[in-house]
Design an enzyme around this catalytic site. Sequence first.
Site, PDB file in Angstrom:
ATOM      1  N   VAL A   4       0.861  -1.181   0.000  1.00 42.47           N
ATOM      2  CA  VAL A   4       0.000   0.000   0.000  1.00 42.47           C
ATOM      3  C   VAL A   4       0.896   1.229   0.000  1.00 42.47           C
ATOM      4  O   VAL A   4       1.837   1.331   0.795  1.00 42.47           O
ATOM      5  CB  VAL A   4      -0.930   0.018   1.228  1.00 42.47           C
ATOM      6  CG1 VAL A   4      -1.823   1.262   1.202  1.00 42.47           C
ATOM      7  CG2 VAL A   4      -1.794  -1.236   1.273  1.00 42.47           C
ATOM      8  N   LYS A  19      -3.436   0.508  -3.311  1.00 42.02           N
ATOM      9  CA  LYS A  19      -3.119  -0.869  -2.934  1.00 42.02           C
ATOM     10  C   LYS A  19      -2.769  -1.633  -4.201  1.00 42.02           C
ATOM     11  O   LYS A  19      -3.589  -1.777  -5.105  1.00 42.02           O
ATOM     12  CB  LYS A  19      -4.317  -1.511  -2.231  1.00 42.02           C
ATOM     13  CG  LYS A  19      -4.038  -2.912  -1.681  1.00 42.02           C
ATOM     14  CD  LYS A  19      -5.226  -3.386  -0.840  1.00 42.02           C
ATOM     15  CE  LYS A  19      -4.948  -4.735  -0.200  1.00 42.02           C
ATOM     16  NZ  LYS A  19      -6.059  -5.163   0.668  1.00 42.02           N
ATOM     17  N   ASP A 112     -12.909 -11.694   8.466  1.00 44.71           N
ATOM     18  CA  ASP A 112     -11.553 -11.517   9.002  1.00 44.71           C
ATOM     19  C   ASP A 112     -11.463 -10.240   9.833  1.00 44.71           C
ATOM     20  O   ASP A 112     -10.498  -9.490   9.744  1.00 44.71           O
ATOM     21  CB  ASP A 112     -10.531 -11.496   7.867  1.00 44.71           C
ATOM     22  CG  ASP A 112      -9.092 -11.720   8.380  1.00 44.71           C
ATOM     23  OD1 ASP A 112      -8.948 -12.278   9.490  1.00 44.71           O
ATOM     24  OD2 ASP A 112      -8.150 -11.328   7.679  1.00 44.71           O
TER      25      ASP A 112
END
Length: 866
Positions: A4, A19, A112
């Site tokens: 990034v 990104k 996540d």
Amino acid sequence: MGQVYRATDVRLGRDVAVKLLSGRSQHEPDLVERFVQEARVTAALDRPNIVRLFDVGVHDGRPFLVMELLDGETLRHRLARGPLRPDEARRVALDVARGLVAAHAAALIHRDLKPENLFITTAGPTKILDFGVARLAPHANPQGPELATRAGALVGTAGYLAPEAILGEAADTRVDLFALGAILFEMLTGRRAFARDHTIDTLHAVLHDSMPPLDATSGASPDFAAIVGRLLEKAPEARFQSAADLAWTLERLNGTVAAPAVQPEAIPDAIEAGRRPRGPWRGAAVGACVAAAVALLLGAVWWRNVPTPVTPPMAASQFTWHLPDGMNLLSAPVVSPSGRQVAFVGGHDQTRQLFLRDLASLDAQPIAGTEGAQQPFWSPDGAEIGFFARGKLLKIRTQGGVPVPLADTPDPRGGTWGRTGTIVFQSELRDEALSQVSAAGGPVTPATLFDGTDSKHVWPAFLPDGVHFLYQAVGMNEARRGVYVGSTAQVSGPGTLLFPSESGATYVPPTGTGPGTILTVRSNGVEARTFDARTLALVGQARVIPVTAAVTTPQEAAMLGVSAEALAVAARPVPWGTVLVSMSLDGSARRIMSAQELTSWVRLSPDGRRLLRHRVAPEDGAVDIWVEDIDRGTRLRVTTGRDMHVSPTWSPRGDRVAYRAGPNGSPHLAIAQADGSGAIASISCPKNPCEPTDWSADGQWLLVNADRDVFEVPLEASASARPLLTAAFLERDARYSPDGRWVAYVSDESGRPEVLIRSMTGPAQRVAVSNQGGDQPVWQRDGTAIFYITHDGALHRVAITDAGSRLDLGRPRRMNVPAFPTGHHWGTAYDVSADGSRAYLHTPPEPGAAQDVTIVLGWQALLHAP
């Protein structure tokens, strides 16, 4: 996965984050697919608590995303400096919950969530990062495994994975709520809830170990600790069931600072119910009540130690449970006086019965013997439930027994059970004010009186003294619609309007000293009014509390039940009214002829071209007669005004209409032109209440239901009404045969309604048409058959042969048309074409999807929210 970079968008002059996928991506197509998926997912979630995506593209064969540049730090970096204060942890968790609301609404599961993927901005909001392993929720992705998952691989981070994800079971949005619970624990304590030295040991701890206690150094209040514990329940159904429920609860968490410790014995043994094997009937969130019940009892213990509290100590906690697929909620979810149980009617319109749900149990149990139930209400001690079914007011013990009938209730609108043992109820909307009867049985006497207006009295609710009660008056006079106070000791009509209302009212006593609260439902939410039950006076202004309940319909109460501790609501009303259809008697050629409406008494004109019926305006209760052209679909209004106009029937030539008119308590018969051009005559009733059911072929007489008898009423003013059927039992709904020699009617001489025929000329004769319950008789126009409805709502046809001085009847034959409403008398719900091949009938509207019931524990905290 990649790098990034901080960059500048030179076109718009803003700093951004870029990104860039790693160079090995060209050799690993799964990574590219995950990267593209993240772009699609993030772009679809333009919300303040989710990082924003500006652009996507490919550079030198490497995909990239252009995202907003955030100023601040990840939660992981913040935790490196130590735990967060409870108010800080609450704010971060609330932001994440709001972000999850948006993601889950798009059928996306993050999978996540961890401190590394939560970013605390200097501007304030916390944002969710990295949807790279997100997947569609099961109901949105029925085709199989998500794209981001490799065969046999766990997706997520040990310590934040929910048990069902570790075990490879079907997982839904509740895995994100478990992860957020683990994050909350870490924010409050500075340590991970299930961290062990090795990953396999961590996974084992998530599956088998209890959540460590939140020690006093965390500063979290018992309410806050209960929220964390509920998020970390092993069983998905024991957690919060949606991010919206969690956000709602966090928003209303009044105190995040620890209160004095509560003794362990305050926690009920029922907590173990959340770990039992699944029962035979359970909603998707049934176990969620267990942790909530803990919070409820914690609050109850706290209350016992404080003599005169000013505000409830427990933060309101909300959870939702779902009825099983295929079941509809057919009554308000009424809460027991203890706040520990909810009674409701479940099923469909023709297969309905009472269910009882204990909030510390996984199951909702049907109550045997309550088939056909509606409008349940509790006894003051919670040991019995009152309800209406099959035209009766009944009671039944919750721990087993048989229903005990107490009174006749042809068309009820609510009941209430007072502490003195009296039940006040509405038995028949058209003709009765409120009535009262002892819960032990006995005579039925008035509880309110009509005052000469068009008002109808519905949905009573007792006050604590067991003498005074609240009720709603409805009618066409808007100035008179609203909530009133009645008394079983001083029976009267409505006095002074307490306040306008779109629903009935429920009184909730205070948890300490002082006044209680009246709850009502209107289109903008649930309204709360402080009410002094001793002086019968309101205190202050109404307040809206942030829960949603469906408003009252013409046939059912508002979808709200409440005790001092628990509030139960449903956002969808009970299906009401009927739909007019025509169809062949073999079930074919079905045609829908109206939208959902409250109506009855459909009558086909003598020429077979028009339909006659009364319709109720749901907005003000106005009831008028209408004539509809079947082929052209046009409609003419026959009556208008403030009186109630019901039960119409055609003249033999189809040029006039007879019907019942007048206010409740003093009706009369009326004749009007069928085209609505004006009234012709007014005729007194032989008894009250009365309603016409047929018109003789010579045009001289009306058949009239008069109280429990049947009279012939002349249209000639100089003649007098003559009794036709006046036995000691109920007789009603008489119909002349086409040749006038016979009359069909309904009698309950056998103990239940049956259809009979008796002679009008020659020697006196009677013959039974039905033998398994019969109602609503209709002659075929040529006299060769008669139709009726059986006790189960089925339409039957009986062939008739005229043998001169007698009638020979064939065997009943069931017609292939939908079942009809049963259980109360509200006229004849159908008619048949002249040749007997087609029926015009009212059917219930299409049932809706299974209902959600929202439970709010400690709801009185909402009364004190800013």
